[in-house]
Write a protein that holds these residues in place. Structure first.
Motif, mmCIF file in Angstrom:
data_model
loop_
_atom_site.group_PDB
_atom_site.id
_atom_site.type_symbol
_atom_site.label_atom_id
_atom_site.label_comp_id
_atom_site.label_asym_id
_atom_site.label_seq_id
_atom_site.Cartn_x
_atom_site.Cartn_y
_atom_site.Cartn_z
ATOM 1 N N TYR A 91 -22.417 -4.539 43.623
ATOM 2 C CA TYR A 91 -22.612 -3.877 44.906
ATOM 3 C C TYR A 91 -23.268 -2.511 44.717
ATOM 4 N N HIS A 116 -25.393 -13.532 53.697
ATOM 5 C CA HIS A 116 -24.853 -14.056 54.958
ATOM 6 C C HIS A 116 -24.033 -13.007 55.700
ATOM 7 N N MET A 166 -17.604 -10.396 39.193
ATOM 8 C CA MET A 166 -17.705 -9.066 39.800
ATOM 9 C C MET A 166 -19.082 -8.924 40.428
ATOM 10 N N TRP A 167 -19.085 -8.546 41.705
ATOM 11 C CA TRP A 167 -20.365 -8.405 42.389
ATOM 12 C C TRP A 167 -21.023 -7.085 42.041
ATOM 13 N N GLU A 218 -26.049 -13.926 47.215
ATOM 14 C CA GLU A 218 -24.965 -14.786 47.703
ATOM 15 C C GLU A 218 -24.218 -14.147 48.868
ATOM 16 N N LYS A 219 -24.460 -12.852 49.092
ATOM 17 C CA LYS A 219 -23.741 -12.143 50.138
ATOM 18 C C LYS A 219 -24.633 -11.821 51.332
ATOM 19 N N CYS A 259 -14.925 -9.997 53.248
ATOM 20 C CA CYS A 259 -14.953 -9.344 51.949
ATOM 21 C C CYS A 259 -15.564 -7.945 52.055
ATOM 22 N N GLY A 260 -15.716 -7.298 50.929
ATOM 23 C CA GLY A 260 -16.243 -5.943 50.897
ATOM 24 C C GLY A 260 -17.601 -5.827 51.567
ATOM 25 N N SER A 261 -18.485 -6.782 51.276
ATOM 26 C CA SER A 261 -19.836 -6.660 51.832
ATOM 27 C C SER A 261 -19.855 -6.971 53.323
ATOM 28 N N ILE A 282 -17.408 -6.050 55.403
ATOM 29 C CA ILE A 282 -16.943 -4.794 56.003
ATOM 30 C C ILE A 282 -18.077 -3.765 55.988
ATOM 31 N N PRO A 292 -15.003 2.593 55.673
ATOM 32 C CA PRO A 292 -15.868 2.110 56.741
ATOM 33 C C PRO A 292 -15.833 3.037 57.948
ATOM 34 N N TYR A 323 -17.309 0.026 52.204
ATOM 35 C CA TYR A 323 -16.098 -0.803 52.309
ATOM 36 C C TYR A 323 -14.852 0.036 51.999
ATOM 37 N N LYS A 324 -15.061 1.086 51.202
ATOM 38 C CA LYS A 324 -13.919 1.963 50.937
ATOM 39 C C LYS A 324 -13.565 2.787 52.176
#
Lengths: 397, 284
Positions: free
Chosen positions: B4, B104, B1-2, B101-102, B61-63, B65, B15, B12-13
């Motif tokens: 965030y 990018h 689980m990230w 890790e996100k 993914c969420g991040s 978006i 956008p 992301y919910k």
């Protein structure tokens, strides 16, 4: 959120309340050491032996002493392979598959660095193993063959009986990683003809931190840990008594519930799967339909990404998992889906739903009712989908 | 689980600016479905070079978006020139941070913006253009050295793992990791050169008063803070010509390394900032 619908049972399961009940005395009054000479410890030792018998029955072992308790499925897998290699020191070849759990694959990578020759047997588009290639890969140098019973991501069941019969005749030790099979389909080590078989407690409603390795009487291997005489010297270290007792209780319950998996759980899974495939234009099934454990389905939602789906599902109180790159923390989709040749369009959007006996009809209805909204929303965001025409746009890869 | 941030979750919910702009002045697409994330950016730009509208479509993914949504919010109303100054860091900061890790995802946002601006200026042809101005380093994700170098500089990346987290390069088969290492070494070396202070023009002979001032100043502003980090302290006892007498206090006073501390830290610093033939003596 009122209720959480847990459809990630291949990751871990809820501890059965009866299992928890069975363990509690061993956290409280009955804290004796099974190795002690006094009855306070000795009587605890009897409970450990009872659990050993219960686990032996789950896998169809002839003798209870063929069960060695370990700390996890990973430890069981490592002990099996390393233990056999420790005995057959002059054999430098190991056969496994491309879709094994990291407990085997990472170990094989390490063995390669140590100079071993590893053959990774491929799978086809449905996730079925190339058994003929496996057979032809066996040679005089082969120390052990390690193959999983059921795949954790797709649920595809491998023909371990056919492989076992062949290897028995060749005299090559055979290890089966049955972590994802235990509690879902019947296991019979005599039918499989395996020498070693791994299971893990928390995959069938026992707690985390307890695993077991079946070691057929007469199997030649060396311990990978050195210490006391526990587990007949095969796995030294004071026993995790509550975990062992819990795993025994869970094993007994798992046997009782097996028919339910083959009937009610299978029907629920099939209904969920068909509903998802029928209800979404962009949904495809990953893995074959026929040889599967009854609780798992892996559906790829094309043109949208798995982690985003999981986050939206989580918002709705639904737990599942994905083989997408983003959700794993790596940058590539799952090695299993890649080995199957699942196209990128759906590999990144793959969702695994894994059920348990606690899942109800209402749970499946709920998932089927919220999924279209989630998928539609993400398709609207996706650059690869024409929302007006409801069809994919041409893709430049 | 990230882990965030709330801002990432919010975006992301729900956008903002999702979709196409039908008569967009610029459309830029980066990433691909094979790589696991892609972003298509639509811009409307007026005759004063102001971005009047920005929309996006994202596969990811969420991040990814959330980063796309953040980018469009950040550039709306800005001129092309101002938008050009936005870095991936700025996108990540707007989101209250992203898991390493996100990162990018923020780089993808910046890449899309950069490409859109280049297209707007006519630096590339929109049809069948070739934006490969660098050498492909990571074949799995099609990452070029130009992007790797830029990202290293703008984010002060130090390790191959950082580079993978920020650009995805090296994140699949791993065969390009030695190339990334080479680039990283070159960039770190380059950063070192850029950072090194210009050498003092000439050796100066200080007056006694000036020397005392400089010694006091150097001890107060440079040496003491360094020692205090480790719970130590320093007291200036006397200055006699080029001999400086000090005493170490706090945890330094009974540190077996005090001799080393004196020589390495105090004397080095005084030689660097005051005069290069100063000697330090320990007093009580």
């Amino acid at each position: 959120m009122e209720k959480y619908i847990y459809l990630d049972n291949n990751a871990t399961t809820m501890v059965d309340p009866k299992v928890l009940e069975s363990m509690l005395p061993f956290f409280k009054d009955r804290y004796g050491n099974p190795s002690s000479m006094h009855s306070f410890g000795g009587l605890v030792g009897r409970e450990v032996e009872k659990a050993r018998m219960q686990v032996a029955r789950l896998v169809g072992a002839e003798h209870d002493y063929e069960i060695v308790f370990t700390g996890s499925g990973t430890e069981s897998d490592n002990m099996a392979v390393m233990g056999v290699l420790g005995y057959y020191r002059d054999r430098k070849h190991v056969i496994t598959s491309r879709v094994e759990h990291p407990a085997i694959l990472s170990l094989c990578k390490k063995l390669e660095r140590d100079g071993y020759r590893i053959t990774y047997i491929p799978v086809d588009r449905d996730g079925n193993l190339d058994v003929e290639m496996l057979k032809s890969s066996v040679d005089d140098d082969t120390a052990i063959v390690s193959i999983m019973y059921a795949n954790n991501e797709t649920g595809v069941v491998f023909p371990v009986e056919e492989i076992g019969a062949f290897l028995k005749q060749k005299g090559v030790p055979f290890h089966v990683d049955a972590v994802q099979a235990a509690g879902k389909i019947p296991i019979d080590v005599d039918k499989i003809n395996c020498d070693l078989l791994s299971i893990s407690g928390h995959k069938f409603h026992a707690p985390k931190g307890i695993g077991a390795l079946y070691v057929r009487r007469g199997t030649r291997m060396r311990p990978i840990l050195y210490g006391g005489h526990q587990e007949r010297g095969r796995r030294p270290g004071t026993e995790n008594v509550p975990g062992i007792v819990g795993m025994g209780a869970a094993a007994e319950l798992a046997l009782e519930h097996l028919p339910e998996y083959d009937s009610r759980v299978r029907k629920l899974r099939d209904r969920l799967e068909e509903g998802l495939l029928r209800g979404h234009k962009n949904a495809v099934l990953n893995g074959g339909r026929t040889n599967r454990v009854p609780n798992t389905t892996n559906v790829g939602f094309e043109f949208i990404e798995g982690e985003a789906i999981l986050l939206y599902l989580d918002e709705k109180g639904i737990a599942a998992s994905s083989g997408s790159a983003c959700s794993s923390g790596s940058l590539e989709p799952s090695h299993v889906l890649r080995a199957m040749g699942v196209p990128f369009t759906s590999a990144h959007g793959s969702i695994r739903f894994s059920l348990s006996r606690y899942v109800t009809d209402a749970d499946v209805d709920y998932v089927l009712s919220v999924m279209p909204g989630i998928v539609q929303r993400l398709l609207e965001i996706s650059p690869y989908w024409d929302s007006k025409k409801q069809e994919p746009l041409p893709i430049n890869l | 689980m990230w882990d965030y941030t709330d801002k990432v979750k919010e975006l992301y919910k729900n956008p903002k600016n999702v979709g196409k702009i039908d008569n967009a002045d610029v459309v830029a697409e980066v990433g691909s479905i094979a790589c696991g994330d892609a972003l298509k950016l639509y811009l409307k730009v007026d005759d004063k070079n102001v971005i009047t509208d920005a929309k996006f479509e994202t596969f990811g993914c969420g991040s990814a978006i959330a980063s796309s949504s953040a980018l469009t919010e950040m550039i709306k109303g800005k001129t092309i020139e101002d938008a050009e100054k936005i870095t991936n860091r700025d996108i990540a900061d707007y989101l209250g941070g992203l898991p390493e890790e996100k990162m990018h995802c923020s780089v993808m946002g910046r890449e899309a913006l950069e490409k859109a601006i280049a297209e707007f200026r006519g630096e590339v042809e929109i049809q069948g253009y070739n934006d490969h101005d660098g050498e492909i380093i990571c074949k799995c994700f099609g990452v070029e050295d130009t992007l790797i170098r830029k990202t290293i500089r703008e984010n002060s990346l130090k390790t191959v793992e950082d580079v993978t987290n920020y650009t995805k390069a090296g994140g699949a088969c791993g065969s390009c990791i030695h190339k990334i290492e080479d680039i990283l070494n070159e960039e770190l070396h380059f950063a070192e050169i850029m950072k090194a202070p210009a050498k003092p023009a000439e050796k100066r002979e200080l007056t006694n008063i000036r020397r005392m001032q400089l010694v006091e100043e150097t001890i107060a502003t440079i040496v003491r803070p360094e020692l205090q980090k480790d719970g130590g302290d320093i007291e200036l006892l006397d200055i006699d010509g080029k001999k400086v007498m000090v005493a170490l206090r706090g945890s330094c006073s009974h540190c077996v390394l005090s001799e080393v501390t004196l020589k390495n830290l105090v004397q080095e610093r005084l030689r660097e900032f005051v005069e290069d033939d100063i000697t330090v003596i320990e007093g009580k």
